[in-house]
Design an enzyme around this catalytic site. Structure first.
Site, PDB file in Angstrom:
ATOM      1  N   ALA A   1      -0.599  -0.927  -4.295  1.00 56.73           N
ATOM      2  CA  ALA A   1       0.114  -1.959  -4.959  1.00 56.73           C
ATOM      3  C   ALA A   1      -0.212  -0.649  -6.570  1.00 56.73           C
ATOM      4  CB  ALA A   1      -1.578  -2.820  -5.757  1.00 56.73           C
TER       5      ALA A   1
ATOM      6  N   CYS B   1      -0.171  10.870  -9.124  1.00 56.97           N
ATOM      7  CA  CYS B   1       0.166  11.114 -10.552  1.00 56.97           C
ATOM      8  C   CYS B   1      -0.902  11.696 -10.950  1.00 56.97           C
ATOM      9  CB  CYS B   1       0.344   9.303 -10.241  1.00 56.97           C
ATOM     10  SG  CYS B   1      -1.123   8.744 -10.605  1.00 56.97           S
TER      11      CYS B   1
ATOM     12  N   ASP C   1       0.767   7.359  -1.447  1.00 54.99           N
ATOM     13  CA  ASP C   1       0.521   7.803  -2.862  1.00 54.99           C
ATOM     14  C   ASP C   1      -0.879   7.570  -3.353  1.00 54.99           C
ATOM     15  OD1 ASP C   1       1.021   7.669  -5.495  1.00 54.99           O
ATOM     16  OD2 ASP C   1       1.968   5.353  -5.507  1.00 54.99           O
TER      17      ASP C   1
ATOM     18  N   GLY D   1       5.987  -0.547  -6.752  1.00 55.67           N
ATOM     19  CA  GLY D   1       7.255   0.381  -6.793  1.00 55.67           C
ATOM     20  C   GLY D   1       7.689   0.493  -5.610  1.00 55.67           C
ATOM     21  N   LYS D   2       6.759   1.726  -4.919  1.00 53.03           N
ATOM     22  CA  LYS D   2       6.860   2.648  -3.758  1.00 53.03           C
ATOM     23  C   LYS D   2       7.737   1.523  -2.995  1.00 53.03           C
ATOM     24  CE  LYS D   2       4.604   6.289  -5.807  1.00 53.03           C
ATOM     25  NZ  LYS D   2       4.062   5.508  -6.826  1.00 53.03           N
TER      26      LYS D   2
ATOM     27  N   CYS E   1      -2.485   2.646   0.317  1.00 55.67           N
ATOM     28  CA  CYS E   1      -1.787   2.116  -1.265  1.00 55.67           C
ATOM     29  C   CYS E   1      -0.889   2.076  -2.441  1.00 55.67           C
ATOM     30  CB  CYS E   1      -2.585   3.592  -1.958  1.00 55.67           C
ATOM     31  SG  CYS E   1      -4.367   4.639  -1.290  1.00 55.67           S
TER      32      CYS E   1
HETATM   33  C1  LIG Z   1      -1.480   4.925  -7.436  1.00 54.64           C
HETATM   34  S1  LIG Z   1      -1.701   3.631  -7.355  1.00 54.64           S
HETATM   35  C2  LIG Z   1      -0.612   3.385  -6.286  1.00 54.64           C
HETATM   36  C3  LIG Z   1       0.631   3.225  -6.988  1.00 54.64           C
HETATM   37  C4  LIG Z   1       1.247   2.362  -6.146  1.00 54.64           C
HETATM   38  N1  LIG Z   1       1.649   2.987  -4.806  1.00 54.64           N
HETATM   39  C5  LIG Z   1       3.511   2.068  -6.747  1.00 54.64           C
HETATM   40  O1  LIG Z   1       4.139   2.806  -6.586  1.00 54.64           O
HETATM   41  O2  LIG Z   1       3.007   1.492  -6.974  1.00 54.64           O
HETATM   42  C6  LIG Z   1      -3.344   3.439  -6.030  1.00 54.64           C
HETATM   43  C7  LIG Z   1      -3.474   2.669  -5.598  1.00 54.64           C
HETATM   44  O3  LIG Z   1      -4.537   2.602  -4.090  1.00 54.64           O
HETATM   45  C8  LIG Z   1      -6.076   1.944  -3.700  1.00 54.64           C
HETATM   46  N2  LIG Z   1      -6.271   2.517  -2.869  1.00 54.64           N
HETATM   47  C9  LIG Z   1      -7.392   3.015  -3.355  1.00 54.64           C
HETATM   48  N3  LIG Z   1      -8.307   3.994  -2.444  1.00 54.64           N
HETATM   49  C10 LIG Z   1      -7.660   3.369  -0.872  1.00 54.64           C
HETATM   50  C11 LIG Z   1      -7.462   3.116   0.161  1.00 54.64           C
HETATM   51  N4  LIG Z   1      -9.069   3.632   0.704  1.00 54.64           N
HETATM   52  N5  LIG Z   1      -6.536   2.367   0.749  1.00 54.64           N
HETATM   53  C12 LIG Z   1      -6.042   1.498   0.720  1.00 54.64           C
HETATM   54  N6  LIG Z   1      -5.396   1.208  -0.802  1.00 54.64           N
HETATM   55  C13 LIG Z   1      -5.817   2.298  -1.251  1.00 54.64           C
HETATM   56  C14 LIG Z   1      -6.174   0.664  -5.699  1.00 54.64           C
HETATM   57  O4  LIG Z   1      -6.510  -0.033  -4.940  1.00 54.64           O
HETATM   58  C15 LIG Z   1      -4.489   1.869  -5.996  1.00 54.64           C
HETATM   59  O5  LIG Z   1      -4.095   0.160  -5.893  1.00 54.64           O
END
Ligand SMILES: C[S@@+](CC[C@H](N)C(=O)[O-])C[C@H]1O[C@@H](n2cnc3c(N)ncnc32)[C@H](O)[C@@H]1O
Length: 415
Positions: A233, A349, A296, A236-237, A231
Site C-alpha cells: 500500500a 526509499c 518495497d 503505486g507498484k 508491503c
Molecule cells: C514503502 S511503503 C510501500 C509503498 C508501496 N509499495 C507503493 O508502491 O505504493 C511500505 C508499506 O509496507 C507495509 N508493511 C510494513 N511492514 C509490513 C509487513 N511485515 N507485511 C506487510 N506489509 C508491511 C506498511 O504498512 C506500508 O504500507
C-alpha cells in the site's frame, strides 16, 4: 481578527507533527471534515514549507526572541515567517494572520517580531546556509559519509517543494502541460492537485515519484506471470505490475492502508489479489509459488524528504538499525516465495546505505544470484547504476527537471 481556516489548519498540522510527532499525512487526515479541499491543500503547503525550512526560519526568528515562546506562539511565528519569506504572502496579511493565530497574551510579541522579520528577514535569509540549517546533523554526517560532497546538493534539493509525478495507465494521455521524463513519468508543477486534473476520476494516472516507478520496471514480469508485491500500500507498484499484465498478489499488513490500495486499484480499473497480512507470516505458507517478488520494504523514508519534509525531523538514528533488521527478515521471507528461476527486486526509499547497499551481501548469502541493472534499462539515469549493479537514486539527480526521490533498488534471481 478571527484566524482564517487555512492558517488554523496549518497550526493544527504543525502542532501534530512537531509536538505529537505525527506524520504530516496522518495529521492531514485528522483535520476537521468540513474544511474545504482548497483550505486543506493551502494548509498543507504552509505546514510543509515550515517543516522543510524549519532550521532556517528559526534562525531568522531567533535574534528577535529573548527565549522561545510557548509552542502555539512559536508555531504562529513560524507560519508568519514562512508566509513572509517563502510563500510570497503580502506582509500585512502574513503578520495579521499570524497574530490572529497566536495565544492572546503573546499577540503583541508575534506582531512585533514579524514586523521585524518582514523588514529584515529577506536579507537575513539570504545570508544563511539553508542546506546545513534545514538538515539534522546526524543525517548530514550520514549522507556525507555515503555520498561525500554531494551531501550539499541532496540537502539543497530538500529545501524545494517536489513536483507532482504521475504514472500513466496503459493507453492514457498525459495531462496537459506535463513534461514526460525519460522513464515515462508525467511531471507537473509543485502544488498541482491530482484530484483536480481531468482524467483523475477515470483512472488515467496515479501519483508516483519518477524514482518510485523504477523497481517495478526492473522486475519486468511477463504478462500472466505470478508476482508477489510485498508491503504494497498505497499501491503505486501494484498498479504498475497489474498494468503490465502480471497476476499480482499484493500483501499489506495495515488494514487502513490496504483499503487505500483497494480504492486506488478500483479507480484505475486494475486488478490484483489483495491480502491483508504480515508478509513475514504469510510468506511461510506460500514458499516457491511466485515467478517474481517485489519487496518495497518499510524504511526510514529519508529518500522522500522532498515530499514528506517531516521525515527529517521525526526520524532518529536508532530507527536505522531497527528498520534494517525488519528489512533483513522481509528479504528472507521474500526470497522464500520464489520459484526456481524466479526474480526478486528489493527496494527502499531511503538514502541510508544500511537500508540499501548493505543488504546486497545478505541477499547473496541466501543463495540468490545478482542480476545487475544494465545502464540501458534506466535511460537518463546511467550514473545511478552502482559498481555492484544496483540502482541508487538521489534527490539531486535530474536536478534541472525537478529532482527525484532517493531509492535503492537491487535485483536477484533464484538459481
Ligand atoms: C514503502 S511503503 C510501500 C509503498 C508501496 N509499495 C507503493 O508502491 O505504493 C511500505 C508499506 O509496507 C507495509 N508493511 C510494513 N511492514 C509490513 C509487513 N511485515 N507485511 C506487510 N506489509 C508491511 C506498511 O504498512 C506500508 O504500507
Amino acid at each position: 481578527m478571527p484566524s482564517n481556516p487555512t492558517r488554523s489548519a496549518a497550526l493544527a498540522l504543525l502542532t501534530a507533527v512537531l509536538e505529537r510527532r505525527r506524520a504530516l499525512d496522518e495529521a492531514l487526515d485528522a483535520l476537521p471534515g468540513h474544511l474545504q479541499p482548497r483550505d486543506r491543500a493551502a494548509a498543507h503547503r504552509i505546514a510543509a514549507a515550515v517543516l522543510r525550512r524549519l532550521g532556517s526560519l528559526d534562525a531568522v526568528l531567533e535574534p528577535y526572541l529573548r527565549r522561545e515562546p510557548s509552542p502555539p506562539a512559536m508555531q504562529a511565528l513560524r507560519i508568519g515567517a514562512a508566509d513572509l519569506l517563502l510563500l510570497g504572502t503580502p506582509a500585512h496579511a502574513a503578520v495579521a494572520e499570524a497574530v490572529a493565530l497566536a495565544p492572546r497574551p503573546l499577540a503583541g510579541l508575534v506582531n512585533a517580531v514579524l514586523r521585524k522579520v518582514a523588514a529584515e528577514g529577506p536579507a537575513a535569509l539570504e545570508e544563511l546556509d539553508a542546506a546545513r540549517l534545514d538538515t539534522p546533523a546526524w543525517l548530514w554526517s550520514a549522507w556525507h559519509a555515503a555520498y561525500g560532497p554531494k551531501v550539499r546538493a541532496i540537502a539543497e534539493a530538500h529545501t524545494r517543494p517536489a513536483p507532482l509525478d504521475l504514472s500513466l495507465a496503459p493507453g492514457a494521455a498525459a495531462p496537459e502541460g506535463a513534461e514526460i521524463l525519460p522513464n515515462g513519468t508525467a511531471r507537473l508543477a509543485p502544488g498541482t492537485r491530482i484530484t483536480e486534473l481531468p482524467g483523475f476520476a477515470e483512472g488515467g494516472f496515479w501519483a508516483q515519484d519518477a524514482a518510485a516507478s523504477l523497481p517495478a520496471r526492473l522486475l519486468a514480469p511477463s504478462p500472466g506471470g505470478r508476482v508477489a508485491d510485498l508491503c504494497a500500500a498505497p499501491g503505486g507498484k501494484t498498479a504498475q505490475l497489474a498494468a503490465m499484465g502480471a497476476k499480482v498478489t499484493a500483501v499489506e499488513k495495515d488494514p487502513h492502508r490496504a483499503e487505500r490500495l483497494r480504492e486506488n486499484l478500483a479507480r484505475l480499473r486494475l486488478d490484483a489479489d489483495l491480502v491483508v497480512a504480515d508478509a513475514l507470516d504469510w510468506s511461510a505458507g506460500h514458499q516457491g509459488r511466485f515467478d517474481s517478488v517485489l519487496l518495497d520494504a518499510p524504511c526510514t523514508a529519508t529518500g522522500t524528504i522532498r515530499r514528506h519534509p517531516e521525515v527529517q525531523l521525526l526520524r532518529r538514528p536508532k530507527d536505522v538499525p531497527k528498520l534494517t533488521e525488519t528489512q533483513a527478515a522481509l528479504i528472507e521471507a521474500a526470497a522464500g516465495l520464489l520459484a526456481p528461476g524466479g526474480r526478486l527486486v528489493v527496494a527502499t526509499c531511503s538514502l541510508q546505505p544500511e537500508e540499501g547497499e548493505a543488504h546486497l551481501a545478505r541477499i547473496a548469502a541466501l543463495g540468490l544470484t545478482p542480476e545487475p541493472v544494465r545502464p540501458e534499462e534506466v535511460p537518463g539515469l546511467e550514473e545511478a547504476v552502482t559498481a555492484q549493479g544496483a540502482l541508487r537514486t538521489r534527490p539531486d539527480l535530474w536536478a534541472e527537471k525537478g529532482g527525484m526521490d532517493g531509492f535503492f533498488v537491487a535485483r536477484f534471481r533464484r538459481g
